[in-house]
Write a protein that holds these residues in place. Structure first.
Motif, PDB file in Angstrom:
ATOM      1  N   GLN A 204       0.842  -1.159  -0.114  1.00  0.00           N
ATOM      2  CA  GLN A 204       0.072   0.149   0.145  1.00  0.00           C
ATOM      3  C   GLN A 204       0.888   1.208  -0.156  1.00  0.00           C
ATOM      4  O   GLN A 204       1.896   1.113   0.561  1.00  0.00           O
ATOM      5  N   PRO A 205       0.396   2.593  -0.450  1.00  0.00           N
ATOM      6  CA  PRO A 205       1.174   3.576  -0.667  1.00  0.00           C
ATOM      7  C   PRO A 205       1.606   4.131   0.670  1.00  0.00           C
ATOM      8  O   PRO A 205       2.665   4.942   0.638  1.00  0.00           O
ATOM      9  N   PHE A 206       0.777   3.974   1.634  1.00  0.00           N
ATOM     10  CA  PHE A 206       1.143   4.578   2.848  1.00  0.00           C
ATOM     11  C   PHE A 206       2.398   4.092   3.443  1.00  0.00           C
ATOM     12  O   PHE A 206       2.938   4.701   4.540  1.00  0.00           O
ATOM     13  N   VAL A 207       2.700   2.898   3.472  1.00  0.00           N
ATOM     14  CA  VAL A 207       4.075   2.254   3.950  1.00  0.00           C
ATOM     15  C   VAL A 207       5.114   2.996   3.696  1.00  0.00           C
ATOM     16  O   VAL A 207       5.973   3.624   4.448  1.00  0.00           O
ATOM     17  N   PRO A 208       5.546   3.478   2.331  1.00  0.00           N
ATOM     18  CA  PRO A 208       6.788   4.300   1.906  1.00  0.00           C
ATOM     19  C   PRO A 208       6.534   5.524   2.774  1.00  0.00           C
ATOM     20  O   PRO A 208       7.477   6.327   3.070  1.00  0.00           O
ATOM     21  N   VAL A 209       5.444   6.252   2.850  1.00  0.00           N
ATOM     22  CA  VAL A 209       5.212   7.489   3.363  1.00  0.00           C
ATOM     23  C   VAL A 209       5.836   7.239   4.797  1.00  0.00           C
ATOM     24  O   VAL A 209       6.431   8.228   5.422  1.00  0.00           O
ATOM     25  N   ILE A 210       5.462   6.295   5.508  1.00  0.00           N
ATOM     26  CA  ILE A 210       5.861   6.166   7.080  1.00  0.00           C
ATOM     27  C   ILE A 210       7.088   5.881   7.284  1.00  0.00           C
ATOM     28  O   ILE A 210       7.918   6.303   7.952  1.00  0.00           O
ATOM     29  N   ALA A 212       9.485   6.976   5.217  1.00  0.00           N
ATOM     30  CA  ALA A 212      10.107   8.182   4.831  1.00  0.00           C
ATOM     31  C   ALA A 212      10.375   9.198   6.005  1.00  0.00           C
ATOM     32  O   ALA A 212      11.145  10.108   5.951  1.00  0.00           O
ATOM     33  N   ARG A 213       9.496   8.995   6.956  1.00  0.00           N
ATOM     34  CA  ARG A 213       9.535   9.957   8.151  1.00  0.00           C
ATOM     35  C   ARG A 213      10.500   9.233   9.305  1.00  0.00           C
ATOM     36  O   ARG A 213      10.664   9.767  10.209  1.00  0.00           O
ATOM     37  N   GLY A 214      11.070   8.209   8.903  1.00  0.00           N
ATOM     38  CA  GLY A 214      12.036   7.788   9.749  1.00  0.00           C
ATOM     39  C   GLY A 214      11.678   6.526  10.713  1.00  0.00           C
ATOM     40  O   GLY A 214      12.739   6.141  11.376  1.00  0.00           O
ATOM     41  N   ALA A 215      10.552   5.981  10.410  1.00  0.00           N
ATOM     42  CA  ALA A 215      10.175   4.810  11.230  1.00  0.00           C
ATOM     43  C   ALA A 215      10.957   3.607  10.862  1.00  0.00           C
ATOM     44  O   ALA A 215      11.408   3.176   9.707  1.00  0.00           O
ATOM     45  N   THR A 216      11.301   2.710  11.857  1.00  0.00           N
ATOM     46  CA  THR A 216      11.990   1.488  11.570  1.00  0.00           C
ATOM     47  C   THR A 216      11.066   0.459  10.847  1.00  0.00           C
ATOM     48  O   THR A 216       9.984   0.690  11.185  1.00  0.00           O
TER      49      THR A 216
END
Length: 310
Positions: A204-210, A212-216
């Motif tokens: 899903q598209p939201f995974v790369p967004v998260i 990119a915010r630095g989440a492990t």
């Protein structure tokens, strides 16, 4: 929401009625005569008239009248009497259900833990061969016969290593091997569906967004991906929980446990149709109840479904 709940409850009642009717008809069509098997024994010294009176006690009317009477009895909690022992079927179930409930509950919890561990390890792994090996484990689990696995566990952990006593021991020790035997094949479909759902959510598209915010990767998997992958997993978990009673027949027979499985085995050997009918309806009721709970939880876990359920 009220209409949704009433609709699901109505469907559950219809499934239970269909299961009762199909089971009743099939049991009546079984070859042999349970009354004669039990009472036509020269040592008992019963006359043909006495056997006829016994038969009338268990089923004395027309087939339709017997069906209606049995159905009304089930609706009021009167499940009849065992042909094999003469005891009320309710009492026999009350003696067997607690043992099977402990076994099934522990096996289901262990199966969920095994499935989550396999799916999470496969999803978190960055090595293709390790991921492939982990994803092939559920296929191996589901192909292992329960009776063979039970015998193998007894041979290894009881006879070879002496870790779990075959006879005696505490209640926890007596549960270890049966729970493992029942949990391993049940965990396979849960792990397969969970791993597939996790892969779909990762796309899903939201995974790369998260990310990119630095989440492990672990944070994304635990806090975001797993929460969205739980719905299809919950469905298959409800289905597999309904299969635990069927699986307990083999498991309890292998380990000599007194539960629904042992009761079913005895009823089949004696052609004790009242007990067999009660066991089938009980298994169907558990299956329907668990899936009804899953249907009710769906709109709660996924807000997008609340509008459809309203």
């Amino acid at each position: 929401m009220t209409r949704y709940l009433l609709s699901r409850a109505g469907q559950a009642a219809l499934v239970l009625w269909a299961a009762f009717t199909a089971s009743y008809v099939l049991l009546q069509l079984l070859p042999g005569d349970s009354i004669l098997i039990k009472f036509q024994n020269p040592e008992l010294g019963l006359s043909p008239q006495q056997i006829a009176e016994i038969r009338a006690h268990y089923a004395g009317g027309s087939p339709l009248a017997d069906y209606v009477q049995t159905l009304l009895g089930f609706l009021t909690g009167s499940l009849g009497y065992s042909i094999d022992t003469g005891a009320p079927v309710v009492e026999r179930l009350a003696e067997a259900v607690p043992e099977t409930a402990r076994l099934a509950s522990a096996a289901f919890l262990l199966a969920v833990l095994i499935a989550v561990a396999i799916a999470f390890a496969a999803s978190y792994s960055t090595t293709s061969w390790l991921r492939g090996a982990l994803l092939s484990v559920p296929s191996l689990f589901v192909s292992v016969p329960a009776f063979w696995l039970g015998i193998l566990l007894i041979q290894v952990f009881s006879f070879r290593l002496g870790l779990v006593p075959v006879i005696g021991g505490s209640e926890a020790q007596q549960l270890v091997l049966p729970v493992l035997t029942l949990a391993v094949p049940i965990s396979a479909p849960i792990a397969q569906v969970l791993a597939r759902a996790i892969d779909q959510v990762y796309a899903q598209p939201f995974v790369p967004v998260i990310a990119a915010r630095g989440a492990t990767r672990w944070w994304i998997l635990w806090r975001h991906v797993a929460r969205n992958a739980v719905l299809p997993t919950l469905t298959v978990a409800g289905l597999t929980f309904g299969e635990l009673i069927a699986g307990s027949v083999v498991t309890e027979t292998v380990f000599g446990r007194a539960g629904i499985g042992r009761l079913t085995e005895q009823a089949v050997n004696a052609q004790d149709t009242p007990v067999m009918l009660a066991v089938v309806v009980l298994a169907a009721a558990v299956f329907v109840l668990v899936n009804l709970v899953v249907d009710v939880l769906f709109p709660i876990l996924d807000p997008r479904l609340k509008g459809a359920a309203a």
